[in-house]
Write a protein that holds these residues in place. Structure first.
Motif, PDB file in Angstrom:
ATOM      1  N   GLY A 210       0.815  -1.202   0.000  1.00 40.57           N
ATOM      2  CA  GLY A 210       0.000   0.000   0.000  1.00 40.57           C
ATOM      3  C   GLY A 210       0.852   1.257   0.000  1.00 40.57           C
ATOM      4  O   GLY A 210       0.541   2.237  -0.693  1.00 40.57           O
ATOM      5  N   ALA A 211       1.935   1.244   0.770  1.00 41.89           N
ATOM      6  CA  ALA A 211       2.840   2.390   0.799  1.00 41.89           C
ATOM      7  C   ALA A 211       3.464   2.621  -0.574  1.00 41.89           C
ATOM      8  O   ALA A 211       3.656   3.764  -1.003  1.00 41.89           O
ATOM      9  CB  ALA A 211       3.925   2.176   1.851  1.00 41.89           C
ATOM     10  N   GLU A 212       3.773   1.535  -1.272  1.00 42.98           N
ATOM     11  CA  GLU A 212       4.341   1.660  -2.617  1.00 42.98           C
ATOM     12  C   GLU A 212       3.301   2.204  -3.599  1.00 42.98           C
ATOM     13  O   GLU A 212       3.624   3.016  -4.468  1.00 42.98           O
ATOM     14  CB  GLU A 212       4.858   0.304  -3.091  1.00 42.98           C
ATOM     15  CG  GLU A 212       6.056  -0.219  -2.298  1.00 42.98           C
ATOM     16  CD  GLU A 212       6.456  -1.625  -2.701  1.00 42.98           C
ATOM     17  OE1 GLU A 212       5.692  -2.246  -3.483  1.00 42.98           O
ATOM     18  OE2 GLU A 212       7.495  -2.106  -2.238  1.00 42.98           O
ATOM     19  N   ILE A 213       2.062   1.783  -3.439  1.00 43.80           N
ATOM     20  CA  ILE A 213       1.002   2.224  -4.352  1.00 43.80           C
ATOM     21  C   ILE A 213       0.736   3.722  -4.198  1.00 43.80           C
ATOM     22  O   ILE A 213       0.630   4.466  -5.184  1.00 43.80           O
ATOM     23  CB  ILE A 213      -0.290   1.423  -4.122  1.00 43.80           C
ATOM     24  CG1 ILE A 213      -0.111  -0.034  -4.561  1.00 43.80           C
ATOM     25  CG2 ILE A 213      -1.458   2.044  -4.890  1.00 43.80           C
ATOM     26  CD1 ILE A 213      -1.273  -0.942  -4.200  1.00 43.80           C
ATOM     27  N   CYS A 214       0.621   4.178  -2.938  1.00 46.63           N
ATOM     28  CA  CYS A 214       0.302   5.593  -2.728  1.00 46.63           C
ATOM     29  C   CYS A 214       1.530   6.485  -2.865  1.00 46.63           C
ATOM     30  O   CYS A 214       1.400   7.689  -3.092  1.00 46.63           O
ATOM     31  CB  CYS A 214      -0.377   5.810  -1.382  1.00 46.63           C
ATOM     32  SG  CYS A 214       0.692   5.644   0.065  1.00 46.63           S
ATOM     33  N   GLY A 215       2.712   5.906  -2.710  1.00 45.84           N
ATOM     34  CA  GLY A 215       3.940   6.663  -2.936  1.00 45.84           C
ATOM     35  C   GLY A 215       4.595   7.249  -1.706  1.00 45.84           C
ATOM     36  O   GLY A 215       5.695   7.798  -1.793  1.00 45.84           O
ATOM     37  N   ASP A 216       3.942   7.154  -0.530  1.00 45.39           N
ATOM     38  CA  ASP A 216       4.530   7.716   0.688  1.00 45.39           C
ATOM     39  C   ASP A 216       4.091   6.890   1.892  1.00 45.39           C
ATOM     40  O   ASP A 216       2.914   6.952   2.287  1.00 45.39           O
ATOM     41  CB  ASP A 216       4.104   9.175   0.864  1.00 45.39           C
ATOM     42  CG  ASP A 216       4.878   9.888   1.969  1.00 45.39           C
ATOM     43  OD1 ASP A 216       5.375   9.207   2.876  1.00 45.39           O
ATOM     44  OD2 ASP A 216       4.964  11.131   1.922  1.00 45.39           O
ATOM     45  N   PRO A 217       5.000   6.115   2.501  1.00 38.87           N
ATOM     46  CA  PRO A 217       4.638   5.288   3.656  1.00 38.87           C
ATOM     47  C   PRO A 217       4.068   6.088   4.826  1.00 38.87           C
ATOM     48  O   PRO A 217       3.259   5.568   5.599  1.00 38.87           O
ATOM     49  CB  PRO A 217       5.968   4.636   4.046  1.00 38.87           C
ATOM     50  CG  PRO A 217       6.806   4.689   2.819  1.00 38.87           C
ATOM     51  CD  PRO A 217       6.412   5.938   2.105  1.00 38.87           C
ATOM     52  N   MET A 218       4.453   7.355   4.942  1.00 45.49           N
ATOM     53  CA  MET A 218       3.992   8.151   6.078  1.00 45.49           C
ATOM     54  C   MET A 218       2.525   8.524   5.977  1.00 45.49           C
ATOM     55  O   MET A 218       1.899   8.842   6.988  1.00 45.49           O
ATOM     56  CB  MET A 218       4.852   9.407   6.220  1.00 45.49           C
ATOM     57  CG  MET A 218       6.297   9.112   6.620  1.00 45.49           C
ATOM     58  SD  MET A 218       6.418   8.016   8.068  1.00 45.49           S
ATOM     59  CE  MET A 218       5.576   8.978   9.316  1.00 45.49           C
ATOM     60  N   TRP A 219       1.946   8.511   4.791  1.00 41.30           N
ATOM     61  CA  TRP A 219       0.506   8.748   4.666  1.00 41.30           C
ATOM     62  C   TRP A 219      -0.259   7.660   5.416  1.00 41.30           C
ATOM     63  O   TRP A 219      -1.184   7.955   6.168  1.00 41.30           O
ATOM     64  CB  TRP A 219       0.087   8.766   3.201  1.00 41.30           C
ATOM     65  CG  TRP A 219       0.613   9.921   2.408  1.00 41.30           C
ATOM     66  CD1 TRP A 219       1.408  10.936   2.861  1.00 41.30           C
ATOM     67  CD2 TRP A 219       0.374  10.180   1.018  1.00 41.30           C
ATOM     68  NE1 TRP A 219       1.683  11.810   1.831  1.00 41.30           N
ATOM     69  CE2 TRP A 219       1.060  11.375   0.691  1.00 41.30           C
ATOM     70  CE3 TRP A 219      -0.340   9.526   0.020  1.00 41.30           C
ATOM     71  CZ2 TRP A 219       1.047  11.913  -0.592  1.00 41.30           C
ATOM     72  CZ3 TRP A 219      -0.364  10.057  -1.261  1.00 41.30           C
ATOM     73  CH2 TRP A 219       0.326  11.250  -1.566  1.00 41.30           C
ATOM     74  N   LEU A 220       0.140   6.413   5.202  1.00 38.00           N
ATOM     75  CA  LEU A 220      -0.522   5.293   5.869  1.00 38.00           C
ATOM     76  C   LEU A 220      -0.163   5.261   7.351  1.00 38.00           C
ATOM     77  O   LEU A 220      -1.028   4.994   8.192  1.00 38.00           O
ATOM     78  CB  LEU A 220      -0.139   3.969   5.206  1.00 38.00           C
ATOM     79  CG  LEU A 220      -0.728   2.695   5.830  1.00 38.00           C
ATOM     80  CD1 LEU A 220      -2.250   2.765   5.905  1.00 38.00           C
ATOM     81  CD2 LEU A 220      -0.285   1.466   5.034  1.00 38.00           C
ATOM     82  N   ALA A 221       1.079   5.557   7.698  1.00 36.44           N
ATOM     83  CA  ALA A 221       1.494   5.559   9.104  1.00 36.44           C
ATOM     84  C   ALA A 221       0.684   6.566   9.906  1.00 36.44           C
ATOM     85  O   ALA A 221       0.190   6.261  11.002  1.00 36.44           O
ATOM     86  CB  ALA A 221       2.992   5.879   9.206  1.00 36.44           C
ATOM     87  N   SER A 222       0.524   7.762   9.360  1.00 35.39           N
ATOM     88  CA  SER A 222      -0.265   8.786  10.040  1.00 35.39           C
ATOM     89  C   SER A 222      -1.719   8.359  10.170  1.00 35.39           C
ATOM     90  O   SER A 222      -2.347   8.551  11.221  1.00 35.39           O
ATOM     91  CB  SER A 222      -0.163  10.107   9.267  1.00 35.39           C
ATOM     92  OG  SER A 222      -0.971  11.106   9.854  1.00 35.39           O
ATOM     93  N   ALA A 223      -2.255   7.760   9.112  1.00 37.71           N
ATOM     94  CA  ALA A 223      -3.646   7.305   9.138  1.00 37.71           C
ATOM     95  C   ALA A 223      -3.851   6.223  10.189  1.00 37.71           C
ATOM     96  O   ALA A 223      -4.844   6.237  10.935  1.00 37.71           O
ATOM     97  CB  ALA A 223      -4.053   6.796   7.764  1.00 37.71           C
ATOM     98  N   LEU A 224      -2.938   5.267  10.269  1.00 34.16           N
ATOM     99  CA  LEU A 224      -3.067   4.176  11.231  1.00 34.16           C
ATOM    100  C   LEU A 224      -3.111   4.686  12.662  1.00 34.16           C
ATOM    101  O   LEU A 224      -3.885   4.184  13.495  1.00 34.16           O
ATOM    102  CB  LEU A 224      -1.915   3.183  11.061  1.00 34.16           C
ATOM    103  CG  LEU A 224      -1.974   2.272   9.831  1.00 34.16           C
ATOM    104  CD1 LEU A 224      -0.684   1.456   9.714  1.00 34.16           C
ATOM    105  CD2 LEU A 224      -3.178   1.345   9.894  1.00 34.16           C
ATOM    106  N   GLN A 225      -2.292   5.664  12.964  1.00 27.66           N
ATOM    107  CA  GLN A 225      -2.278   6.213  14.316  1.00 27.66           C
ATOM    108  C   GLN A 225      -3.617   6.862  14.650  1.00 27.66           C
ATOM    109  O   GLN A 225      -4.157   6.674  15.747  1.00 27.66           O
ATOM    110  CB  GLN A 225      -1.141   7.228  14.448  1.00 27.66           C
ATOM    111  CG  GLN A 225       0.246   6.581  14.427  1.00 27.66           C
ATOM    112  CD  GLN A 225       1.366   7.602  14.417  1.00 27.66           C
ATOM    113  OE1 GLN A 225       1.355   8.565  13.646  1.00 27.66           O
ATOM    114  NE2 GLN A 225       2.344   7.403  15.286  1.00 27.66           N
ATOM    115  N   LYS A 226      -4.178   7.617  13.720  1.00 27.09           N
ATOM    116  CA  LYS A 226      -5.474   8.251  13.946  1.00 27.09           C
ATOM    117  C   LYS A 226      -6.594   7.213  14.039  1.00 27.09           C
ATOM    118  O   LYS A 226      -7.487   7.323  14.887  1.00 27.09           O
ATOM    119  CB  LYS A 226      -5.783   9.242  12.828  1.00 27.09           C
ATOM    120  CG  LYS A 226      -4.933  10.504  12.839  1.00 27.09           C
ATOM    121  CD  LYS A 226      -5.391  11.462  11.745  1.00 27.09           C
ATOM    122  CE  LYS A 226      -4.586  12.746  11.731  1.00 27.09           C
ATOM    123  NZ  LYS A 226      -5.049  13.679  10.671  1.00 27.09           N
TER     124      LYS A 226
END
Length: 287
Positions: A210-226
């Motif tokens: 998913g991080a590779e698809i969206c291009g930025d692992p931190m987008w998913l990391a931030s979302a997971l925390q929220k």
């Protein structure tokens, strides 16, 4: 490989059906349970996705109805190299999401109104990329069938207990009154085994892809925390009533009942975020 895992999982669930049938009705009960299991497996393969979507009262939305959300999914599907899935919204304040469908050609992604309310567009993209990774990996087939068959197993056990409570089936029960007790114990244990059968490594793999698809692992990391923080504070009544579906969500939707800890199928959010941060720093734990 995923098809093999699905076959093994269905074989295990079918064996549980047989065990419940035998404990209650001997050989006759076992064959009756086998027929029920076969019918459930066949139905689940073709209809489980719609069953789960109905369970959560998911509403399909068009690009006109939800242009922002729909546009994010469309762009990500193109990047993932898979057909555009159907897009659903669930009217639920708990922030969460899942994907379903027997293959990429018949897939759907669903997000709750709670998720769309608290995440920004980049974070929504991270979550949807994770769900599309499940679709591309064909994890959705296993997850959706598991939810349906496990639910049917629980209903079978409850029906058996109801029948035996009123004196039905005791004559053919090979274990006498102990059979009823074993059936009562098998239902939660079976549900737990089904949950654990969905490997936690699939979540890590979906995070990575998913991080590779969206291009930025931190987008998913931030979302997971929220999402983790939000899900802990808001009940999801439908999930609490159907814990066998919990593994389908991106974060664990269960918390309202003390027994929910037994059904935890998700790896620690902190560990997932740590791996995504390593990936963002080009020090990937996956090599």
């Amino acid at each position: 490989m995923n098809m093999t895992k699905t076959a093994i999982l269905l074989a295990g669930l079918t064996a549980l059906f047989l065990a419940v049938g035998y404990l209650v009705g001997g050989t006759g009960g076992m064959f009756l349970a086998l027929a029920f299991a076969c019918a459930t497996n066949l139905y689940a393969y073709w209809n489980a996705d719609q069953l789960v979507l109905r369970l959560y009262r998911a509403r399909e939305v068009s690009e006109r109805e939800s242009p922002g959300f729909h546009g994010i999914v469309k762009q990500l599907a193109r990047r993932a190299g898979i057909p555009m899935p159907r897009v659903y919204i669930i009217d639920n304040p708990q922030p969460n999401a899942f994907a379903t469908g027997r293959n990429p050609q018949n897939a759907a992604v669903a997000a709750t109104t709670g998720l769309l309310k608290i995440l920004n567009s980049n974070e929504v993209a991270g979550v949807m990329a994770h769900e599309l990774a499940h679709v591309r990996n064909r994890d959705t087939l296993t997850m959706t069938i598991t939810a349906t068959v496990a639910g049917a197993l629980g209903m079978l056990a409850n029906w058996v207990m109801f029948a035996m409570a009123f004196g039905g089936g005791n004559r053919n029960n090979p274990l006498g009154p102990f059979g009823a007790l074993l059936v009562a114990l098998l239902a939660p244990v079976a549900a737990m085994l089904v949950q654990m059968a969905i490997s936690r490594t699939r979540e890590y793999e979906a995070d990575r892809i998913g991080a590779e698809i969206c291009g930025d692992p931190m987008w998913l990391a931030s979302a997971l925390q929220k999402l983790d923080q939000g899900a802990r504070g808001i009940d999801n009544a439908a999930a609490e009533e159907n814990p066998a579906t919990a593994h389908m969500f991106i974060v664990n939707p269960l918390h309202a009942r003390s027994m929910d800890s037994l059904f935890s199928t998700h790896p620690s959010t902190a560990n997932r975020v740590a791996k995504l941060k390593e990936m963002a720093g080009i020090v990937s734990p996956w090599g």
